[in-house]
Design a protein around this motif. Structure first.
Motif, PDB file in Angstrom:
ATOM      1  N   VAL A   4       0.824  -1.202   0.000  1.00  0.00           N
ATOM      2  CA  VAL A   4       0.000   0.000   0.000  1.00  0.00           C
ATOM      3  C   VAL A   4       0.860   1.254   0.000  1.00  0.00           C
ATOM      4  N   ILE A   5       0.521   2.188  -0.885  1.00  0.00           N
ATOM      5  CA  ILE A   5       1.067   3.537  -0.841  1.00  0.00           C
ATOM      6  C   ILE A   5      -0.068   4.466  -0.433  1.00  0.00           C
ATOM      7  N   PHE A   6       0.134   5.197   0.640  1.00  0.00           N
ATOM      8  CA  PHE A   6      -0.879   6.105   1.183  1.00  0.00           C
ATOM      9  C   PHE A   6      -0.585   7.514   0.696  1.00  0.00           C
ATOM     10  N   ILE A   7      -1.553   8.128   0.010  1.00  0.00           N
ATOM     11  CA  ILE A   7      -1.409   9.494  -0.483  1.00  0.00           C
ATOM     12  C   ILE A   7      -2.511  10.330   0.147  1.00  0.00           C
ATOM     13  N   GLN A   8      -2.143  11.289   0.980  1.00  0.00           N
ATOM     14  CA  GLN A   8      -3.086  12.015   1.818  1.00  0.00           C
ATOM     15  C   GLN A   8      -2.838  13.506   1.749  1.00  0.00           C
ATOM     16  N   ASP A   9      -3.729  14.275   2.395  1.00  0.00           N
ATOM     17  CA  ASP A   9      -3.562  15.729   2.388  1.00  0.00           C
ATOM     18  C   ASP A   9      -3.533  16.311   3.796  1.00  0.00           C
ATOM     19  N   ALA A  10      -3.232  15.471   4.788  1.00  0.00           N
ATOM     20  CA  ALA A  10      -2.987  15.924   6.162  1.00  0.00           C
ATOM     21  C   ALA A  10      -4.198  16.592   6.792  1.00  0.00           C
ATOM     22  N   CYS A  11      -5.392  16.103   6.460  1.00  0.00           N
ATOM     23  CA  CYS A  11      -6.583  16.525   7.180  1.00  0.00           C
ATOM     24  C   CYS A  11      -6.778  15.609   8.385  1.00  0.00           C
ATOM     25  N   LEU A  12      -7.748  15.948   9.226  1.00  0.00           N
ATOM     26  CA  LEU A  12      -7.880  15.278  10.516  1.00  0.00           C
ATOM     27  C   LEU A  12      -8.005  13.772  10.408  1.00  0.00           C
ATOM     28  N   ASP A  13      -8.911  13.285   9.548  1.00  0.00           N
ATOM     29  CA  ASP A  13      -9.085  11.835   9.530  1.00  0.00           C
ATOM     30  C   ASP A  13      -7.988  11.110   8.768  1.00  0.00           C
ATOM     31  N   ASP A  14      -7.071  11.866   8.139  1.00  0.00           N
ATOM     32  CA  ASP A  14      -5.880  11.223   7.570  1.00  0.00           C
ATOM     33  C   ASP A  14      -4.976  10.697   8.684  1.00  0.00           C
ATOM     34  N   PHE A  15      -4.946  11.387   9.817  1.00  0.00           N
ATOM     35  CA  PHE A  15      -4.108  10.936  10.927  1.00  0.00           C
ATOM     36  C   PHE A  15      -4.728   9.710  11.606  1.00  0.00           C
ATOM     37  N   LEU A  16      -6.041   9.650  11.633  1.00  0.00           N
ATOM     38  CA  LEU A  16      -6.710   8.433  12.085  1.00  0.00           C
ATOM     39  C   LEU A  16      -6.403   7.286  11.125  1.00  0.00           C
ATOM     40  N   SER A  17      -6.418   7.587   9.837  1.00  0.00           N
ATOM     41  CA  SER A  17      -6.067   6.590   8.820  1.00  0.00           C
ATOM     42  C   SER A  17      -4.649   6.082   9.016  1.00  0.00           C
ATOM     43  N   LEU A  18      -3.729   7.007   9.281  1.00  0.00           N
ATOM     44  CA  LEU A  18      -2.332   6.623   9.452  1.00  0.00           C
ATOM     45  C   LEU A  18      -2.167   5.667  10.626  1.00  0.00           C
ATOM     46  N   ALA A  19      -2.885   5.922  11.724  1.00  0.00           N
ATOM     47  CA  ALA A  19      -2.811   5.028  12.879  1.00  0.00           C
ATOM     48  C   ALA A  19      -3.326   3.642  12.518  1.00  0.00           C
TER      49      ALA A  19
END
Length: 433
Positions: free
Chosen positions: A90-105
């Motif tokens: 998996v490559i995760f491509i995000q924009d650093a919004c709030l639920d992106d950090f939940l996703s990262l965890a």
């Protein structure tokens, strides 16, 4: 073997063609609720049979096999690509919004458990602010024990960046006590110091085996367009694109009416587009029209049903608050998430589990109802800029929707209890269970 593949390709193409005109019925035991509010193509009448709401699994598998079989023999002949398949890459491509950090965890937990192989984490600077977006991500990487996973910044320039009022959420998150308490030496002092996410993406895909990479994308597709234009062979390395994007049978969230909070109101906004498409419809159009890998959307049709906390449901926030940080492997992360989400819903009750829903699809696909495929095109005409339009609506929203692409999408989870299971799964992301 070549003849066998050609025969399979012909059969698969036939199945795909059949699937475009008719769809088999769902099992009789499935309820009307499970079929979703509307068919992907849009129901012709309230009493329309469920057969118009789903494609069979055999057809979808056959369609994917047909795509995969187009990869040249010279590419599939690499010895390292013929072994037993390992965890999903998996490559995760995000924009650093709030639920992106939940996703990262959640991704970190799955990576350390061997359920996936998280190859890298790329931040697209369109919905947040630097340096906070990279600082918070770096702290999460270190605190979650995935400091060895590359964290990179794309140099992509988004066509329509998120309103500044919402981009400031990252700054607010960075200043929460939970985040500020994480004391790590940030390795980057200047913009040019950030690792280049675009160069890394191109090199990683070039080195990958065919159809081996899952792209979990929860931002505008600008960086993918850049990579594919640089090396047109890269799409054949992608197994699937899971994209939080679009509004298919529901209104969009760029209408500027204030319904979705203050800070909207750009001239040209419309009631059809969703932000991750509206941010760069030209990039979305390019990816949709020039690639053949499977695309699975997590659109507003589903995300609207996943509130953080509002008059309809506070189930997610109740689940998040119920997690005792003493029982979590990463209590500082759990504390930070609780503080950030609590502060955000007070100011923005319209918030939903957008990006983390797409992450849950990658990690827990069995929770999501397979409702088949549909044809979609990206509108780039100004009046409906960023709309994903179906053939039945072609010509109603201006010019630009000339090329339709088959995608799958999730409008519902499999049953009511699946929502509780997903909330529990996400709210415990920092707890390693």
């Amino acid at each position: 073997m070549r003849m066998l593949r050609m025969a399979c390709f012909s059969l698969c193409a036939l199945l795909v063609d059949v699937g475009s005109t008719s769809t088999p019925a769902l099992e009789p035991t499935e309820s009307a609720w499970m079929r979703g509010d509307e068919c992907l193509e849009g129901p012709e009448s309230p009493g329309e049979e469920a057969s118009k709401c789903a494609l069979s699994a055999i057809q979808r598998r056959s369609a994917k096999l047909a795509v995969q079989d187009t990869v040249p023999d010279s590419v599939t002949a690499r010895p390292e690509c013929g072994g037993k398949a390992g965890p999903k890459k998996v490559i995760f491509i995000q924009d650093a919004c709030l639920d992106d950090f939940l996703s990262l965890a959640a991704l970190a937990r799955a990576h350390k458990a061997g359920e996936i192989e998280l190859l890298g984490d790329i931040v697209v600077n369109g919905d947040s602010t630097l340096p906070d977006s990279m600082v918070v991500n770096y702290k999460f990487h270190q605190a979650l024990g995935i400091g060895d996973i590359p964290l990179l910044l794309s140099r992509a320039r988004i066509f329509n960046q998120f309103p500044w009022l919402y981009r400031g959420d990252t700054y607010t998150l960075a200043k929460t006590p939970g985040i500020e308490s994480m004391k790590f030496d940030i390795p980057w002092k200047e913009y040019q110091d950030y690792p280049d996410g675009d160069e890394w993406l191109v090199k990683t895909l070039q080195d990958a085996c065919p159809s081996s990479i899952t792209i979990l994308h929860v931002a505008a597709l600008t960086n993918l367009q850049m990579a594919f234009k640089k090396d047109p062979s890269l799409p054949q390395k992608i197994k699937e694109l899971v994209w939080m994007a679009g509004a298919v049978n529901v209104p969009g969230n760029t209408d500027g009416t204030g319904k979705h909070g203050l800070g909207h109101g750009y001239r040209g906004m419309n009631s059809y587009a969703e932000w991750n498409v509206y941010a760069d419809p030209f990039a979305a159009k390019y990816v949709m029209e020039t690639t053949t890998f499977p695309i699975h959307l997590i659109p507003l049709d589903l995300c609207n049903k996943l509130p953080l906390c509002n008059d309809d449901s506070c189930e997610f926030m109740n689940s998040l608050k119920a997690e005792d940080k003493a029982n979590c492997a990463y209590p500082e992360i759990q504390t930070a998430l609780k503080q950030a989400f609590t502060k955000s819903i007070a100011a923005s009750p319209f918030m939903r589990l957008w990006d983390s829903a797409a992450t849950a699809y990658v990690l827990k696909p069995h929770l999501f109802l397979d409702q088949g495929t549909t044809q979609l095109a990206v509108v780039t005409a100004w009046d409906n800029f960023g709309r994903l339009v179906q053939p039945k609506d072609a010509g109603k929203s201006g010019k630009g929707e000339t090329h339709f692409r088959t995608v799958s999408a999730s409008f519902n989870l499999t049953k009511p209890s699946a929502y509780t299971e997903m909330y529990t799964f996400l709210s415990s992301a920092a707890c390693d269970r």
